[in-house]
Design a protein around this motif. Structure first.
Motif, short mmCIF file in Angstrom:
data_model
loop_
_atom_site.label_atom_id
_atom_site.label_comp_id
_atom_site.label_asym_id
_atom_site.label_seq_id
_atom_site.Cartn_x
_atom_site.Cartn_y
_atom_site.Cartn_z
N ILE A 269 -76.05 -14.76 -6.13
CA ILE A 269 -77.41 -14.36 -6.51
C ILE A 269 -78.38 -15.52 -6.31
CG2 ILE A 269 -78.86 -13.64 -8.46
CD1 ILE A 269 -76.30 -12.22 -9.54
N ALA A 270 -78.01 -16.72 -6.77
CA ALA A 270 -78.89 -17.88 -6.64
C ALA A 270 -79.14 -18.24 -5.18
CB ALA A 270 -78.29 -19.08 -7.38
N MET A 271 -78.09 -18.26 -4.36
CA MET A 271 -78.23 -18.61 -2.95
C MET A 271 -79.04 -17.55 -2.20
SD MET A 271 -77.05 -21.59 -2.41
CE MET A 271 -77.02 -21.60 -0.61
N THR A 272 -78.87 -16.28 -2.57
CA THR A 272 -79.65 -15.21 -1.94
C THR A 272 -81.13 -15.40 -2.25
OG1 THR A 272 -77.81 -13.65 -2.11
CG2 THR A 272 -80.01 -12.72 -1.78
N GLY A 273 -81.43 -15.70 -3.53
CA GLY A 273 -82.82 -15.95 -3.91
C GLY A 273 -83.40 -17.14 -3.18
N ALA A 274 -82.60 -18.20 -3.03
CA ALA A 274 -83.06 -19.41 -2.33
C ALA A 274 -83.36 -19.11 -0.86
CB ALA A 274 -82.00 -20.51 -2.44
N GLY B 210 -78.69 -23.39 -5.07
CA GLY B 210 -79.65 -22.30 -5.03
C GLY B 210 -80.81 -22.50 -6.00
N MET B 211 -80.50 -22.90 -7.24
CA MET B 211 -81.55 -23.12 -8.23
C MET B 211 -82.42 -24.31 -7.85
SD MET B 211 -81.42 -20.69 -10.33
CE MET B 211 -82.69 -21.33 -11.41
N MET B 212 -81.82 -25.38 -7.34
CA MET B 212 -82.59 -26.55 -6.92
C MET B 212 -83.59 -26.20 -5.84
SD MET B 212 -79.81 -29.66 -6.79
CE MET B 212 -78.99 -30.25 -8.26
N LYS C 181 -95.07 -15.29 -4.84
CA LYS C 181 -93.79 -15.11 -4.14
C LYS C 181 -92.66 -15.73 -4.96
CE LYS C 181 -95.66 -15.09 0.60
NZ LYS C 181 -95.73 -15.86 1.87
N CYS C 182 -92.90 -16.95 -5.46
CA CYS C 182 -91.87 -17.64 -6.25
C CYS C 182 -91.56 -16.89 -7.54
CB CYS C 182 -92.33 -19.06 -6.58
SG CYS C 182 -92.43 -20.17 -5.17
N VAL D 191 -86.52 -24.09 -7.31
CA VAL D 191 -87.39 -24.90 -8.16
C VAL D 191 -88.25 -25.84 -7.31
CG1 VAL D 191 -87.44 -26.73 -9.89
CG2 VAL D 191 -85.97 -24.74 -10.22
N MET D 192 -87.66 -26.44 -6.27
CA MET D 192 -88.40 -27.36 -5.40
C MET D 192 -89.54 -26.64 -4.67
SD MET D 192 -87.30 -30.22 -6.11
CE MET D 192 -85.91 -30.89 -7.00
N ILE D 193 -89.30 -25.39 -4.29
CA ILE D 193 -90.37 -24.62 -3.63
C ILE D 193 -91.44 -24.25 -4.66
CG2 ILE D 193 -90.92 -22.47 -2.42
CD1 ILE D 193 -88.10 -22.56 -1.20
N THR D 194 -91.02 -23.79 -5.84
CA THR D 194 -91.97 -23.42 -6.89
C THR D 194 -92.82 -24.61 -7.33
OG1 THR D 194 -90.37 -21.78 -7.70
CG2 THR D 194 -92.18 -22.34 -9.17
N LYS D 195 -92.23 -25.79 -7.33
CA LYS D 195 -92.95 -27.01 -7.71
C LYS D 195 -94.18 -27.23 -6.86
CE LYS D 195 -92.11 -32.00 -8.06
NZ LYS D 195 -91.13 -33.07 -7.78
N ARG D 196 -94.14 -26.81 -5.60
CA ARG D 196 -95.26 -27.00 -4.67
C ARG D 196 -96.52 -26.21 -5.07
NH1 ARG D 196 -90.92 -28.51 -1.91
NH2 ARG D 196 -91.14 -29.69 0.05
N THR D 197 -96.36 -25.21 -5.91
CA THR D 197 -97.51 -24.38 -6.29
C THR D 197 -98.39 -25.05 -7.34
OG1 THR D 197 -96.36 -23.24 -8.11
CG2 THR D 197 -96.11 -22.32 -5.87
N GLY D 198 -97.84 -26.05 -8.06
CA GLY D 198 -98.58 -26.71 -9.13
C GLY D 198 -98.50 -25.98 -10.46
N VAL D 199 -97.65 -24.96 -10.55
CA VAL D 199 -97.59 -24.14 -11.76
C VAL D 199 -97.09 -24.92 -12.97
CG1 VAL D 199 -95.24 -23.26 -11.35
CG2 VAL D 199 -96.88 -21.90 -12.68
N PHE D 200 -96.21 -25.91 -12.76
CA PHE D 200 -95.69 -26.66 -13.89
C PHE D 200 -96.76 -27.56 -14.50
CE2 PHE D 200 -91.93 -25.83 -11.17
CZ PHE D 200 -91.24 -25.03 -12.05
N GLU D 201 -97.60 -28.18 -13.65
CA GLU D 201 -98.72 -28.97 -14.14
C GLU D 201 -99.73 -28.09 -14.87
OE1 GLU D 201 -97.44 -29.08 -11.18
OE2 GLU D 201 -96.94 -31.18 -10.68
#
Length: 387
Positions: free
Chosen positions: A215-220, A26-28, A190-191, A31-41
């Motif tokens: 909870i994690a899987m529901t969020g995913a 769920g966490m992976m 959204k993320c 995070v993989m979807i959030t990574k697409r936004t560029g927020v970490f960079e």
């Protein structure tokens, strides 16, 4: 184990901790979807600007960010995101990234120690003995915070001479516009919304009556539905090799339990410590730390959990200090060598690909003494608070 008929297939499946697997997957996915936004960079460049491109401040801020993100996400995911950014910044400023990377790895394992989801050993311990997100924050949080501050200060002092660059290079990186790195603002909101609800769920999951995996899987699933991202793409990015490794590990430990190896080991530990709670707690802390430095801390923790449970059954001692000793020892002990934790291996691999090789000896010389210091601090903390 199954082919040798040590355990049958049904028993092997029963030994698999699906709560741990569900939480990781769920966490992976999130995070993989959030990574697409560029927020970490965006966060990385923002940190560089706040630090005014000072290498010393960059190391401190990136390491602190790594520790915080490792607590909120997990240390493996955080390292995958932070190390490429660190290498890019080091290249721009023409500085050696190795001291920064080693410090970030150390801080990722320290930060991950503070929460249920920060480090795989904590996920396994929490799932096995029903410890909540807040349990880890309350019990591990204080020593993690102190440890993070002390070790980061020492790492910074040790590498002051290496953390230098030119004025021209500083000016060039300061000119970058971090806002341009955000690729999808709608997806970002959204993320952030889903992650906020998920973290609230982790904090309240004991009250709500839901496991962390639920909870994690529901969020995913919710994020997959509202993100308009191809499901197949995201699922392909999940670290399935890690998930399969966990499955095999759970089955292996089930086999050890079936042949009585864990029972005998528990009885031996009790004989050595004579059932003394202080000696047993400190022994588990130090044995966990040294063992986790040289073998991956995940299989070690998976083996130790049934051992500690059996020790409780045959001695009736209070197991609470032992669980925190195991958590602190395994998570912080993983900082001792390159092979001590998955985050270490990943960071050194990414660094090597960019031409910055971190040898086993280099990591050992820098990290092992710091790891011993953190375990010494943890010993004092456990003694004062629980014993």
């Amino acid at each position: 184990m199954i082919l040798l008929k040590i355990i049958d297939q049904d028993t092997a499946i029963e030994e698999i901790d699906f709560n741990t697997l569900g939480l990781l997957i769920g966490m992976m996915i999130m995070v993989m979807i959030t990574k697409r936004t560029g927020v970490f960079e965006y966060i990385a460049i923002k940190i560089v600007k706040i630090s005014k491109a000072s290498p010393k401040k960059i190391m401190i801020y990136l390491s602190v960010a790594t520790g915080i993100l490792s607590a909120l996400l997990d240390n493996v995911t955080t390292i995958l995101l932070i190390i490429p950014i660190t290498l890019s910044i080091a290249d721009e400023l023409n500085i050696n990234p190795v001291p920064i990377i080693i410090t970030e790895v150390f801080c990722s394992n320290v930060g991950g120690t503070g929460t249920l989801i920060g480090d795989p050993p904590n996920i396994i311990i929490g799932s096995a003995v029903h410890l909540t997100f807040m349990d880890f924050i309350i019990n591990n949080g204080p020593i993690v915070l102190v440890t993070l501050v002390v070790t980061l200060a020492l790492f910074t002092v040790c590498h002051l001479k290496e953390l230098k660059t030119t004025k021209m290079l500083k000016e060039r990186i300061m000119e970058q516009d971090e806002k341009l790195l955000i690729k999808d603002k709608v997806l970002l909101w959204k993320c952030l919304g889903v992650l906020l609800v998920v973290f609230a769920g982790f904090i309240l999951h004991g009250t709500l009556g839901f496991d962390s995996a639920t909870i994690a899987m529901t969020g995913a699933v919710v994020l997959l539905l509202i993100s308009n991202v191809e499901v197949e793409e995201v699922l392909a990015e999940v670290e399935w090799s890690t998930i399969l490794f966990f499955i095999g590990l759970f089955v292996l430990v089930g086999g050890l339990k079936a042949v009585g190896a864990i029972d005998r080991l528990a009885e031996y530990v009790l004989r050595v410590t004579k059932g003394n709670l202080v000696l047993t707690t400190i022994s588990i802390l130090w044995v966990s730390a040294i063992a986790s430095a040289f073998i991956d801390n995940i299989p070690f923790v998976t083996t130790m959990i049934p051992l500690i449970k059996h020790m409780g059954e045959i001695s009736q001692m209070n197991l609470t200090p032992l669980w925190w000793a195991l958590s602190l020892g395994a998570c912080l002990g993983g900082n001792g060598t390159i092979v001590g934790a998955s985050a270490n291996v990943i960071a050194c691999g990414l660094s090597k690909k960019q031409g910055h090789r971190i040898t086993f000896r280099k990591f050992l010389v820098e990290a092992f003494p710091m790891m011993i210091l953190t375990i010494g601090m943890s010993t004092l903390y456990l003694y004062l608070v629980y014993l």
